[in-house]
Design an enzyme around this catalytic site. Structure first.
Site, PDB file in Angstrom:
ATOM      1  N   CYS A  76       0.506  -1.551  -0.297  1.00  0.00           N
ATOM      2  CA  CYS A  76       0.184   0.055  -0.185  1.00  0.00           C
ATOM      3  C   CYS A  76       0.747   0.985   0.008  1.00  0.00           C
ATOM      4  O   CYS A  76      -0.040   2.545  -0.334  1.00  0.00           O
ATOM      5  CB  CYS A  76      -0.768  -0.022   1.158  1.00  0.00           C
ATOM      6  SG  CYS A  76      -1.792  -1.692   1.268  1.00  0.00           S
TER       7      CYS A  76
ATOM      8  N   CYS B 189     -12.554   1.268   8.326  1.00  0.00           N
ATOM      9  CA  CYS B 189     -11.976   0.702   7.343  1.00  0.00           C
ATOM     10  C   CYS B 189     -12.456   1.189   5.804  1.00  0.00           C
ATOM     11  O   CYS B 189     -13.529   1.557   5.771  1.00  0.00           O
ATOM     12  CB  CYS B 189     -12.505  -0.726   6.730  1.00  0.00           C
ATOM     13  SG  CYS B 189     -12.491  -2.104   8.357  1.00  0.00           S
ATOM     14  N   SER B 190     -10.965   1.502   5.610  1.00  0.00           N
ATOM     15  CA  SER B 190     -11.160   2.285   4.025  1.00  0.00           C
ATOM     16  C   SER B 190     -11.748   1.374   3.422  1.00  0.00           C
ATOM     17  O   SER B 190     -11.296   0.417   3.383  1.00  0.00           O
ATOM     18  CB  SER B 190      -9.357   2.793   3.578  1.00  0.00           C
ATOM     19  OG  SER B 190      -8.672   1.947   3.537  1.00  0.00           O
TER      20      SER B 190
ATOM     21  N   ILE C 293     -12.480  -0.780  -0.930  1.00  0.00           N
ATOM     22  CA  ILE C 293     -12.048  -0.682  -1.672  1.00  0.00           C
ATOM     23  C   ILE C 293     -12.610  -0.074  -2.971  1.00  0.00           C
ATOM     24  O   ILE C 293     -13.393   0.489  -3.801  1.00  0.00           O
ATOM     25  CB  ILE C 293     -12.483  -2.434  -1.955  1.00  0.00           C
ATOM     26  CG1 ILE C 293     -12.479  -3.067  -1.357  1.00  0.00           C
ATOM     27  CG2 ILE C 293     -11.761  -2.095  -3.523  1.00  0.00           C
ATOM     28  CD1 ILE C 293     -11.276  -3.947  -1.126  1.00  0.00           C
TER      29      ILE C 293
ATOM     30  N   LYS D 262     -10.002   6.780   3.877  1.00  0.00           N
ATOM     31  CA  LYS D 262     -11.689   6.762   4.716  1.00  0.00           C
ATOM     32  C   LYS D 262     -11.960   6.807   3.580  1.00  0.00           C
ATOM     33  O   LYS D 262     -12.876   6.205   3.389  1.00  0.00           O
ATOM     34  CB  LYS D 262     -11.411   6.843   5.653  1.00  0.00           C
ATOM     35  CG  LYS D 262     -13.199   6.812   6.455  1.00  0.00           C
ATOM     36  CD  LYS D 262     -13.088   5.445   6.954  1.00  0.00           C
ATOM     37  CE  LYS D 262     -14.308   4.489   7.294  1.00  0.00           C
ATOM     38  NZ  LYS D 262     -14.722   4.235   5.474  1.00  0.00           N
TER      39      LYS D 262
ATOM     40  N   HIS E  74      -9.772   4.860  -1.470  1.00  0.00           N
ATOM     41  CA  HIS E  74      -7.337   3.614  -1.707  1.00  0.00           C
ATOM     42  C   HIS E  74      -7.544   2.782  -2.475  1.00  0.00           C
ATOM     43  O   HIS E  74      -7.991   1.804  -2.090  1.00  0.00           O
ATOM     44  CB  HIS E  74      -8.026   2.667   0.125  1.00  0.00           C
ATOM     45  CG  HIS E  74      -6.738   2.193   0.109  1.00  0.00           C
ATOM     46  ND1 HIS E  74      -5.413   2.810  -0.652  1.00  0.00           N
ATOM     47  CD2 HIS E  74      -6.250   1.072   1.649  1.00  0.00           C
ATOM     48  CE1 HIS E  74      -4.483   2.696   0.199  1.00  0.00           C
ATOM     49  NE2 HIS E  74      -4.936   1.401   1.191  1.00  0.00           N
TER      50      HIS E  74
END
Lengths: 379, 379
Positions: free
Chosen positions: B81, B203-204, B206, B321, B325
């Site tokens: 990442c 959670c970020s 997809i 977020k 991402h």
């Protein structure tokens, strides 16, 4: 810029994990030079198919885990089969910031089935233009071979001669994938067709292995080898996007720029490591590097000018064909061989008074090409 | 060293192919600066999961295919990442050889099923120590959150506050993945548990997307932003190999070195882009960068000091977020945001008189960390 240490594992079907292979090659490269691991400022990691063969990406951090005394920049490089030389190219650029840089290339490929390997390797080609049309790599190079034969009169015997020479050299290399058995002309010509006109013995193998080098901004020892030319060029990823397929533009550009940097010409070379993923690739490379004119590589091969005792020995370690092709490691293993030769440490396969060497590493079917020119410093 | 041009696509579930996204971002970055594409000396390409999501590796050659007028060095970088900031870091090093360098990050992730994404993303963790034990990324960061709560009294409300702030910022960012709907405290607290104590809104997402920047050795325009600090550090890939899990050694080293290069301290920062793949990661980043002491990030959040109008706004674009991402692009999108702010071109989310900004990009669970410090030049 100097190469001060080199290390590699045997290539072949190996039992070690990918991390063990990487560690072994790095340990040997550091042991081979006057500097210590704590003097290393940055590490470049070359790996192509870790995500496919072992579900491992973020390989720079895997390498960091092996070296807890260092918390330095470690960075992953991927340009398909040219990843090794590309990582080396980055290492040279990084000498602008760091005095010493380590470059490690590693690949673990033999755990997978053959079918899986074909699918994995195809990812060096375009998803839509190549993969979805079934243009896998032996097919790509078969198309090139067909054109080369038609245009220049190159024969299947010329391709076989490349394979025969490289296997002969490989037999003198204790670390080569294939060195345990004599390969005869008969074995080559009777081997099964993979993608006509390429037979099994025209193709490099699926191998495991690792190779590493230590680069320094300043000369560190009398065994150092100087890097006097370095270039990387790119091209369309797919053959169908190009107007010319018997020559790789990326190789021509990278070679021209590297020679200009080194202020040398192809005739100044004493030894060459050319990217022979398939036999035809070695012939095309000879023409693109400028060793001979287009279409004349067959004449060189027929006169055995590229043999170990010829005018310009090519692939003295056996090349990808016999030394093996653990992809991430291959470009670095080429550097390893040239350094070994220029140091005069190549044993049974030593080329007499070799002083200038060239490495040529290709990604995919010429989408990436990297050329380095090295000069020996020992007397 | 200067950033002279920036470009990016919207982040989210996009219909374009990965090549189209990359082209769009590069075209915009070039259009944004005084130089032309033919002035570019080298290109660095950041992509993490092309081999898994679309069976495409050798992405540097895919980019070359889009730019037939150039046959220059184009090289792929992968550090999970942190690939985007790592490619940017390489781009800076390459300015030692080239006057202008383009950095492009791209990822296409939304075509796959959720299950596949979890498996793919897990490749940023160690195959044996993490993947085979089921320690997927939400689980990794949940372990960190649990420890942080136990040790420092951080609450789930503090984590939610980070999410709330970032979604609020994302609503002011026309290019963000999530900007079309107001996210309430209630939505956050009632969202399903992913890995306790982390809920969905911790959670970020997809995302698909691309971002690009043009780097120059010399200043090219009054809108240029100067790079005054740059470091990349690495660590053990797995949490189980470390003695400390509420702090990332790699972030601490990279930040310290970047601040030393810039001759600045954390209190000199006006704006920060921190790697908030999970809400807890933003809190840990604040402590590791040195914005506050260990355990005190919760106090900053409770006082809303990191809000858009606070003492030190963090993730003004919405962060991973809310902005999204798309892994290969994320680190470059952070640069895009800081440059936009330092130029005073951030519209509704503009931070008053921002002059010094920091970007922080993390690979895996802290196996790689990259920190850059940028200074605005416009009056």
């Amino acid at each position: 810029m100097y190469i001060t240490g080199i290390g590699r594992t045997k290539f072949g079907i190996l039992s070690e994990s990918i991390a063990e292979l990487a560690y072994k090659a790095m340990y040997e490269a550091i042991s081979d030079c006057p500097i210590s691991i704590v003097d290393i400022g940055a590490i470049y990691v070359s790996n192509f198919l870790g995500s496919r063969y072992m579900k491992q990406l973020h390989f720079n951090s895997v390498i960091s885990s092996l070296l807890p005394e260092l918390r330095i920049p470690i960075i992953g490089i991927e340009t398909a089969c040219a990843s090794g030389a590309s990582a080396f190219y980055q290492g040279l650029l990084a000498l602008s910031r760091f005095e010493n840089v380590l470059v490690i290339g590693v690949e673990k490929m033999t755990d997978a089935t053959k079918m899986k390997s074909t699918e994995n390797l195809a990812m060096a080609g375009d998803r839509k233009l190549d993969q979805e049309q079934g243009i896998i790599f032996p097919a790509n190079y078969a198309l090139i071979a067909q054109q080369h034969m038609m245009r220049y009169g190159t024969t299947h015997g010329d391709l076989s001669a490349v394979s025969f020479k490289n296997h002969k050299n490989g037999n003198l290399n204790p670390l080569a994938h294939f060195n345990y058995k004599k390969v005869t002309q008969d074995m080559i010509s009777k081997s099964p067709v993979i993608s006509s006109p390429l037979n099994l013995f025209d193709c490099s193998p699926i191998s495991d292995g690792a190779a590493a080098v230590v680069l320094s901004r300043y000369r560190k020892s009398s065994r150092d080898v100087e890097v006097i030319g370095s270039d990387l060029a790119t091209d369309y990823i797919s053959l169908v996007q190009r107007t010319e397929i018997t020559s790789f533009t990326a190789t021509r550009i990278a070679a021209l720029n590297a020679f200009n940097q080194a202020r040398l010409r192809p005739k100044d070379l004493d030894i060459v490591e050319a990217h022979d993923c398939f036999t035809i690739a070695e012939l095309v490379a000879m023409e693109d590097i400028g060793i001979c004119k287009s279409g004349e590589s067959k004449d060189w091969v027929r006169k055995e000018k590229t043999a170990l005792n010829g005018d310009l020995p090519i692939n003295t370690d056996g090349g990808l064909k016999a030394d093996g092709h653990p992809i991430g490691a291959s470009g670095i293993a080429q550097i390893y061989e040239i350094v070994t030769q220029l140091r005069g440490e190549a044993g049974k396969r030593q080329v007499d008074s070799a002083r200038i060497g060239l490495t040529h590493n290709v990604g995919g079917v010429g989408g990436t090409a990297v050329v380095h020119i090295l000069r020996g410093l020992s007397s």
